[in-house]
Write an enzyme that holds these catalytic residues in place. Structure first.
Site, PDB file in Angstrom:
ATOM      1  N   SER A 269       3.549   1.817  -3.003  1.00  0.00           N
ATOM      2  CA  SER A 269       3.670   2.728  -3.951  1.00  0.00           C
ATOM      3  C   SER A 269       4.093   2.180  -5.325  1.00  0.00           C
ATOM      4  CB  SER A 269       4.089   3.767  -3.355  1.00  0.00           C
ATOM      5  OG  SER A 269       5.424   3.804  -2.952  1.00  0.00           O
ATOM      6  N   LEU A 298       0.134   2.547   7.201  1.00  0.00           N
ATOM      7  CA  LEU A 298       1.006   1.755   7.359  1.00  0.00           C
ATOM      8  C   LEU A 298       2.424   2.063   6.332  1.00  0.00           C
ATOM      9  CD1 LEU A 298      -0.777  -1.582   7.769  1.00  0.00           C
ATOM     10  CD2 LEU A 298       0.115   0.192   9.262  1.00  0.00           C
ATOM     11  N   HIS A 299       2.212   3.044   5.299  1.00  0.00           N
ATOM     12  CA  HIS A 299       3.263   3.295   4.129  1.00  0.00           C
ATOM     13  C   HIS A 299       3.561   4.646   4.317  1.00  0.00           C
ATOM     14  CE1 HIS A 299       5.648   2.803   0.762  1.00  0.00           C
ATOM     15  NE2 HIS A 299       4.727   2.866  -0.272  1.00  0.00           N
ATOM     16  N   VAL A 340       3.208   1.808  16.693  1.00  0.00           N
ATOM     17  CA  VAL A 340       3.944   2.610  16.879  1.00  0.00           C
ATOM     18  C   VAL A 340       4.647   3.205  15.448  1.00  0.00           C
ATOM     19  CG1 VAL A 340       6.290   3.675  18.031  1.00  0.00           C
ATOM     20  CG2 VAL A 340       4.902   1.842  19.201  1.00  0.00           C
ATOM     21  N   GLY A 342       6.584   4.839  12.415  1.00  0.00           N
ATOM     22  CA  GLY A 342       7.898   4.896  12.339  1.00  0.00           C
ATOM     23  C   GLY A 342       8.726   3.624  12.714  1.00  0.00           C
ATOM     24  N   HIS A 345       8.806  -2.780   9.790  1.00  0.00           N
ATOM     25  CA  HIS A 345       8.911  -2.692   8.302  1.00  0.00           C
ATOM     26  C   HIS A 345       8.915  -4.217   7.867  1.00  0.00           C
ATOM     27  CE1 HIS A 345      10.943  -2.140   4.220  1.00  0.00           C
ATOM     28  NE2 HIS A 345      10.453  -0.809   4.813  1.00  0.00           N
ATOM     29  N   ARG A 354      18.310   4.537   5.731  1.00  0.00           N
ATOM     30  CA  ARG A 354      17.833   5.893   5.376  1.00  0.00           C
ATOM     31  C   ARG A 354      17.603   6.675   6.599  1.00  0.00           C
ATOM     32  NH1 ARG A 354      12.764   4.126   2.052  1.00  0.00           N
ATOM     33  NH2 ARG A 354      12.641   2.937   3.843  1.00  0.00           N
ATOM     34  N   LYS A 395       8.209  -8.214  13.799  1.00  0.00           N
ATOM     35  CA  LYS A 395       9.460  -8.776  13.450  1.00  0.00           C
ATOM     36  C   LYS A 395      10.682  -7.710  13.323  1.00  0.00           C
ATOM     37  CE  LYS A 395       6.971 -12.168  10.637  1.00  0.00           C
ATOM     38  NZ  LYS A 395       5.896 -11.696  10.326  1.00  0.00           N
ATOM     39  N   ASN A 400      12.240   3.042  11.024  1.00  0.00           N
ATOM     40  CA  ASN A 400      12.190   3.073   9.602  1.00  0.00           C
ATOM     41  C   ASN A 400      12.455   4.499   9.433  1.00  0.00           C
ATOM     42  OD1 ASN A 400       9.566   4.441   9.085  1.00  0.00           O
ATOM     43  ND2 ASN A 400       8.871   2.341   9.805  1.00  0.00           N
ATOM     44  N   ASP A 402      10.635   6.810   8.330  1.00  0.00           N
ATOM     45  CA  ASP A 402       9.625   7.776   8.711  1.00  0.00           C
ATOM     46  C   ASP A 402       9.926   8.306  10.188  1.00  0.00           C
ATOM     47  OD1 ASP A 402       8.222   7.773   6.188  1.00  0.00           O
ATOM     48  OD2 ASP A 402       7.340   5.946   6.628  1.00  0.00           O
ATOM     49  N   ARG A 428       9.151   9.507  -4.525  1.00  0.00           N
ATOM     50  CA  ARG A 428       8.956   8.025  -4.854  1.00  0.00           C
ATOM     51  C   ARG A 428       8.789   8.224  -6.472  1.00  0.00           C
ATOM     52  NH1 ARG A 428       8.606   3.551  -2.188  1.00  0.00           N
ATOM     53  NH2 ARG A 428      10.652   4.647  -1.212  1.00  0.00           N
ATOM     54  N   ARG A 448      -1.089 -10.049 -13.573  1.00  0.00           N
ATOM     55  CA  ARG A 448      -2.169 -10.557 -13.275  1.00  0.00           C
ATOM     56  C   ARG A 448      -1.781 -11.838 -12.376  1.00  0.00           C
ATOM     57  NH1 ARG A 448      -6.336 -13.528 -11.960  1.00  0.00           N
ATOM     58  NH2 ARG A 448      -8.531 -13.113 -12.959  1.00  0.00           N
TER      59      ARG A 448
HETATM   60  C1  LIG Z   1       8.271   4.029   4.026  1.00  0.00           C
HETATM   61  C2  LIG Z   1       7.666   3.189   4.680  1.00  0.00           C
HETATM   62  O1  LIG Z   1       6.755   2.565   4.098  1.00  0.00           O
HETATM   63  S1  LIG Z   1       8.122   2.393   6.020  1.00  0.00           S
HETATM   64  C3  LIG Z   1       6.806   1.654   7.111  1.00  0.00           C
HETATM   65  C4  LIG Z   1       5.940   2.934   7.595  1.00  0.00           C
HETATM   66  N1  LIG Z   1       4.769   2.522   8.479  1.00  0.00           N
HETATM   67  C5  LIG Z   1       5.101   2.476   9.872  1.00  0.00           C
HETATM   68  O2  LIG Z   1       5.945   2.992  10.489  1.00  0.00           O
HETATM   69  C6  LIG Z   1       3.870   2.198  10.505  1.00  0.00           C
HETATM   70  C7  LIG Z   1       4.533   1.070  11.782  1.00  0.00           C
HETATM   71  N2  LIG Z   1       4.747   0.040  11.304  1.00  0.00           N
HETATM   72  C8  LIG Z   1       3.785  -1.060  10.759  1.00  0.00           C
HETATM   73  O3  LIG Z   1       2.629  -1.085  11.070  1.00  0.00           O
HETATM   74  C9  LIG Z   1       4.544  -2.426  10.452  1.00  0.00           C
HETATM   75  O4  LIG Z   1       5.885  -2.465  10.892  1.00  0.00           O
HETATM   76  C10 LIG Z   1       4.625  -2.414   8.751  1.00  0.00           C
HETATM   77  C11 LIG Z   1       3.224  -2.229   8.264  1.00  0.00           C
HETATM   78  C12 LIG Z   1       5.569  -1.268   8.288  1.00  0.00           C
HETATM   79  C13 LIG Z   1       5.084  -3.726   8.497  1.00  0.00           C
HETATM   80  O5  LIG Z   1       4.266  -4.589   8.721  1.00  0.00           O
HETATM   81  P1  LIG Z   1       4.295  -6.267   8.753  1.00  0.00           P
HETATM   82  O6  LIG Z   1       5.293  -6.647   7.641  1.00  0.00           O
HETATM   83  O7  LIG Z   1       3.219  -7.022   8.842  1.00  0.00           O
HETATM   84  O8  LIG Z   1       5.178  -6.373  10.077  1.00  0.00           O
HETATM   85  P2  LIG Z   1       5.360  -7.576  10.995  1.00  0.00           P
HETATM   86  O9  LIG Z   1       5.509  -9.050  10.098  1.00  0.00           O
HETATM   87  O10 LIG Z   1       6.628  -7.336  11.710  1.00  0.00           O
HETATM   88  O11 LIG Z   1       3.994  -7.439  11.609  1.00  0.00           O
HETATM   89  C14 LIG Z   1       3.672  -8.494  12.889  1.00  0.00           C
HETATM   90  C15 LIG Z   1       2.823  -7.932  13.965  1.00  0.00           C
HETATM   91  O12 LIG Z   1       3.602  -6.961  14.548  1.00  0.00           O
HETATM   92  C16 LIG Z   1       2.724  -5.854  14.425  1.00  0.00           C
HETATM   93  N3  LIG Z   1       3.699  -4.544  14.252  1.00  0.00           N
HETATM   94  C17 LIG Z   1       4.640  -4.421  13.367  1.00  0.00           C
HETATM   95  N4  LIG Z   1       5.111  -3.118  13.340  1.00  0.00           N
HETATM   96  C18 LIG Z   1       4.539  -2.615  14.623  1.00  0.00           C
HETATM   97  C19 LIG Z   1       4.806  -1.395  15.209  1.00  0.00           C
HETATM   98  N5  LIG Z   1       5.446  -0.455  14.738  1.00  0.00           N
HETATM   99  N6  LIG Z   1       4.068  -1.058  16.111  1.00  0.00           N
HETATM  100  C20 LIG Z   1       3.059  -2.185  16.848  1.00  0.00           C
HETATM  101  N7  LIG Z   1       3.124  -3.261  16.215  1.00  0.00           N
HETATM  102  C21 LIG Z   1       3.702  -3.347  15.223  1.00  0.00           C
HETATM  103  C22 LIG Z   1       1.978  -5.923  13.234  1.00  0.00           C
HETATM  104  O13 LIG Z   1       0.769  -4.808  13.282  1.00  0.00           O
HETATM  105  C23 LIG Z   1       1.596  -7.338  13.514  1.00  0.00           C
HETATM  106  O14 LIG Z   1       0.486  -7.452  14.522  1.00  0.00           O
HETATM  107  P3  LIG Z   1      -0.720  -8.334  13.937  1.00  0.00           P
HETATM  108  O15 LIG Z   1      -0.102  -9.893  14.053  1.00  0.00           O
HETATM  109  O16 LIG Z   1      -1.385  -8.271  15.295  1.00  0.00           O
HETATM  110  O17 LIG Z   1      -1.157  -8.127  12.818  1.00  0.00           O
HETATM  111  O1  LIG Z   2      10.023  -1.061   1.343  1.00  0.00           O
HETATM  112  C1  LIG Z   2       8.732  -0.828   1.891  1.00  0.00           C
HETATM  113  O2  LIG Z   2       7.752  -1.851   2.139  1.00  0.00           O
HETATM  114  C2  LIG Z   2       8.266   0.462   2.447  1.00  0.00           C
HETATM  115  C3  LIG Z   2       9.351   1.499   2.597  1.00  0.00           C
HETATM  116  O3  LIG Z   2      10.338   1.679   3.350  1.00  0.00           O
HETATM  117  C4  LIG Z   2       9.504   2.149   1.067  1.00  0.00           C
HETATM  118  O4  LIG Z   2       8.528   2.135   0.207  1.00  0.00           O
HETATM  119  O5  LIG Z   2      10.379   3.174   1.143  1.00  0.00           O
END
Ligand SMILES: CC(=O)SCCNC(=O)CCNC(=O)[C@H](O)C(C)(C)COP(=O)(O)OP(=O)(O)OC[C@H]1O[C@@H](n2cnc3c(N)ncnc32)[C@H](O)[C@@H]1OP(=O)(O)O
Ligand SMILES: O=C([O-])CC(=O)C(=O)O
Length: 469
Positions: A269, A298-299, A340, A342, A345, A354, A395, A400, A402, A428, A448
């Site tokens: 965002s 995912l966000h 899953v 929440g 990250h 947080r 990783k 997080n 959420d 935000r 760019r």
């Molecule tokens: C305020 C915020 O935005 S906080 C984030 C909110 N989002 C969520 O809670 C959604 C669940 N979490 C996710 O999808 C991820 O952890 C993200 C999008 C937040 C981060 O993504 P990435 O940086 O790509 O995570 P990472 O490098 O650990 O991913 C590696 C693999 O693990 C998987 N993975 C990561 N988190 C999760 C999870 N919570 N559940 C299952 N699998 C997961 C990814 O989908 C990816 O799979 P792939 O190799 O098949 O594509």
């Molecule tokens: O930092 C990120 O990528 C996602 C996050 O937790 C936020 O934007 O609050």
């Protein structure tokens, strides 16, 4: 179990940072204070450009390009920095530092949006008077233009609340001071003052906009109260949502909105607001775009998804689920190919501070500790990291923000979870408007980056590593 040591370490380490980074502001307004701090930053940038433009600070790897630019240091962002282990710091201050330093609302304890905004914008901790003065200014500017009210009222109630918020925010650009001044032909050095005025108007109007969407969609026919000029931004928002009588909910929303305000620049965002703003689109348009990035699962939408996921689990397994049952449900989710919500990250490699701060809020209130929704959050956070580690993909197996944020809202009676990301969207704005103001003050250019095809990447790899087949 989640360790609290992360918090304690962060409190200790941050003491030094606090001394270094906190300078008390005078009685000047936010805009006057900004006017004072901008020249030094402009000078710092000028010096960086003149003396270090060609310095190399890292490598670009193929994994950065095909992996969503993770880890690539490629953006200027002053207001906050995200450390993978410690989590977020706002101008050097950790969350506990902010809880200690930043002025709460009268009669409250939690950080309010105004004091967080002041810190983000200026790098200074505001005085109580300055915070109150900013609250007043925001309340004075908070009413919506009649045509925006009509626009919102005309939208189908079935349209997702985030789509509605983006539409409303974009429409506010009807009155953009920046756009009008740009059309007239102003100097680049004047951009920031008009952008700042738009930013403040945008923030001021967000509570009325967001509350009107809530009322239209979920409480049609109920009367939306007028803005109370004596209340802080979030106090007004909570009141307009219809929860003004609940002091705990008001305090929760204050903390929620302060903590979600900024998470350095690379999150989807914030990055979107910055990118769109770099075209000199006005702050309303730039922030509207950011809201649509926030609306992805995912966000920001993950907070809605957490509740949906938890409720599906409770429907299947009943109210009092055991750790073992949660474990099985987590595996079921993972085996069906879903994430899953929440957990995980893009940057963090520890529990999100947080999340810990919101859990601490819950622990300080018996009614929350007794809630089955909140207990499920806690129990899930106790087993999910183990399951995710065993699953072996993510990783970061830790919660997080959420993972808990929406569940508290649910307990206090705001049960319409499709609305939750709107609250995140009100928050935000704090970080995004800070960056939009500073990007104009620093004269940052159009963003760019260079893109490459897979074929070009293969060629680049060959020319850098000629012995690779
Ligand atoms: C305020 C915020 O935005 S906080 C984030 C909110 N989002 C969520 O809670 C959604 C669940 N979490 C996710 O999808 C991820 O952890 C993200 C999008 C937040 C981060 O993504 P990435 O940086 O790509 O995570 P990472 O490098 O650990 O991913 C590696 C693999 O693990 C998987 N993975 C990561 N988190 C999760 C999870 N919570 N559940 C299952 N699998 C997961 C990814 O989908 C990816 O799979 P792939 O190799 O098949 O594509
Ligand atoms: O930092 C990120 O990528 C996602 C996050 O937790 C936020 O934007 O609050």
């Amino acid at each position: 179990m989640l360790s609290r040591s992360l918090f304690t370490t962060s409190i200790k380490r941050s003491a030094a940072a606090r001394v270094a980074s906190t300078r008390y502001a005078s009685t000047k307004t936010l805009k006057e204070t900004l006017q004072e701090v901008i020249p030094a930053k402009q000078e710092q940038l000028k010096k960086l450009k003149a003396e270090h433009s060609q310095a190399v600070i890292g490598d670009v790897k193929v994994e950065n390009i095909i992996g969503g630019m993770r880890g690539l240091k490629a953006m200027l962002w002053e207001s906050s920095v995200l450390d993978p282990s410690e989590g977020i710091r706002f101008h050097g201050l950790s969350i506990p530092d902010c809880q200690e330093k930043l002025t709460p609302a009268p009669g409250g304890k939690e950080i309010i949006a105004e004091s967080m905004l002041w810190l983000l914008m200026t790098g200074q901790v505001p005085t109580t008077e300055q915070t109150r003065q900013l609250s007043k200014e925001l309340a004075e500017k908070g009413e919506l233009p009649a045509f925006v009210e009509q626009l919102l009222d005309s939208l189908p109630k079935t349209l997702h609340p985030m789509t509605q918020l983006g539409i409303g925010v974009a429409a506010l650009n009807h009155d953009s001071a920046f756009q009008a001044a740009y059309e007239k032909g102003i100097k680049k050095s004047e951009y920031w003052t008009y952008a700042f005025d738009d930013c403040i108007n945008l923030l001021a109007r967000l509570p009325a906009l967001a509350a009107r969407i809530y009322r239209n969609v979920y409480k049609p026919g109920t009367e939306l109260p007028k803005i109370d000029k004596e209340l802080d931004l979030v106090g007004n928002y909570t009141r307009m949502l219809g929860f003004g009588d609940n002091q705990n909910m008001t305090e929760y929303l204050r903390l929620y909105i302060a903590l979600h305000g900024d998470h350095e620049g690379g999150n989807a965002s914030a990055h979107t607001a910055h990118l769109v703003g770099s075209t000199l689109a006005d702050p309303y348009i730039a922030y509207s775009a950011a809201l649509y990035a926030l609306a992805g699962p995912l966000h920001g939408l993950a907070n809605q998804e957490v509740l949906r996921w938890q409720q599906a689990m409770q429907k299947e397994l009943g109210e009092n689920v055991s750790h073992e049952q949660i474990k099985e449900y987590l595996w079921k989710t993972l085996k069906s190919g879903q994430v899953v919500p929440g957990y995980g990250h893009g940057v963090l490699r520890n529990p999100d501070p947080r999340f810990l701060a919101l859990q601490q809020f819950c622990e300080s209130r018996p009614e929350l500790m007794e809630s089955s929704t909140i207990q499920l959050v806690k129990k899930t956070s106790e087993v999910a990291p183990g399951v995710l580690m065993e699953h072996g993909k993510t990783k970061n197996p830790y919660p997080n923000v959420d993972a808990t944020s929406g569940c508290v809202l649910y307990h206090y009676g705001l049960t319409e979870y499709k609305y939750y990301t709107v609250i995140f969207g009100v928050s935000r704005a704090l970080g995004c408007i800070t960056q939009l103001t500073w990007a104009r003050a620093l004269g940052l250019p159009l963003e760019r980056p260079k893109s490459v095809s897979m074929g070009a990447l293969e060629q680049l790899v060959k020319s850098s590593w000629p012995n690779v087949a």
